[in-house]
Enzyme design. Sequence first.
Site, PDB file in Angstrom:
ATOM      1  N   GLN A  32      40.255  23.862  39.479  1.00 13.47           N
ATOM      2  CA  GLN A  32      39.795  24.352  37.648  1.00 13.47           C
ATOM      3  C   GLN A  32      41.083  24.087  36.515  1.00 13.47           C
ATOM      4  O   GLN A  32      41.658  23.942  36.870  1.00 13.47           O
ATOM      5  CB  GLN A  32      39.888  25.935  37.684  1.00 13.47           C
ATOM      6  CG  GLN A  32      41.288  26.529  37.959  1.00 13.47           C
ATOM      7  CD  GLN A  32      40.766  28.018  38.659  1.00 13.47           C
ATOM      8  OE1 GLN A  32      39.392  28.503  38.644  1.00 13.47           O
ATOM      9  NE2 GLN A  32      41.425  28.675  39.223  1.00 13.47           N
ATOM     10  N   ASP A 158      38.748  40.029  43.275  1.00 12.37           N
ATOM     11  CA  ASP A 158      39.148  40.023  41.860  1.00 12.37           C
ATOM     12  C   ASP A 158      39.547  39.147  41.433  1.00 12.37           C
ATOM     13  O   ASP A 158      39.816  38.045  41.006  1.00 12.37           O
ATOM     14  CB  ASP A 158      40.470  40.990  41.202  1.00 12.37           C
ATOM     15  CG  ASP A 158      40.406  40.530  39.961  1.00 12.37           C
ATOM     16  OD1 ASP A 158      39.783  40.373  39.100  1.00 12.37           O
ATOM     17  OD2 ASP A 158      41.697  41.036  40.158  1.00 12.37           O
TER      18      ASP A 158
END
Length: 283
Positions: A32, A158
Amino acid sequence: MKDITTWIDEYQKGSRFGLKGKVLLKKNSKFQEILIIESDYYGKALMLDRCWMTSMRDEKYYHECLVHPALSSIKEKSRILIIGGGDGGTARECLKYSQVEKIDLVEIDEEVIKASKKFLQEIGGTAWIDKRLTIHIDDGVKWVEKAKNNFYDCIFIDCSDPSEFSNLLFTDTFYKECKRILTQKGILATQSESPESFKNIHIHILKSLKKVFKLSETMYSFVPIYPSGIWSWTFASKGELNLSTPCCNEVTTIEKGCDIWNLNFQNAAFKMMPNKIVKELNS
């Protein structure tokens, strides 16, 4: 990096959510784009693939709401698993509990951890040097598949929003594997998206957890830099789930060390499900 102040925006469904600031880091990892900015109002902030993940000003709205409803409600909390959590905030909150003996933090993207340690030191704080924390650069889904039955007292998911490399974290199959590796009185805690900006994903998560686990409950609060500002966290268990009465004698001390979370806040947040979500879950 040029010292230029500009608007940096996240775009979602014809809307945009922006902070004004300077870019401190722009880097492409294997997974990313990682962006760190120094904003005028929210301080340093992290974006992944142009989506806001956290900021110095509002990160405690997210991390305290994810961690403390879970850990304050279970007696045994010696072994903890965090899937994602590369900014260190979830680990920091977990380590406030003296009963915690070991945390496995499994983050797929090492570059997120490196960027967080360099630019967002206040979020992870001393968690990064705490001997109870072990960092694993690995795929969270594969880690869970390899883990022993009934091993973890608490699992925190998370993670970022669903994407090419995180979609499997939102499936029934993954939740079933999490259930397998939880102790009988353990608890799973996950961020469960926004009931406004990501309504369909939110509904999917809630329905999946209700299908897989015996008990699940969802709380709502605010994360100002996230799309629409309203966010959710869902907690699930295969045995007991009593989120209104703490099983921890450290709660009073931990409340004093929190900026957002306390038991009154928590109990109110579990009563905030929008009626449109109630109707969809019952349809």
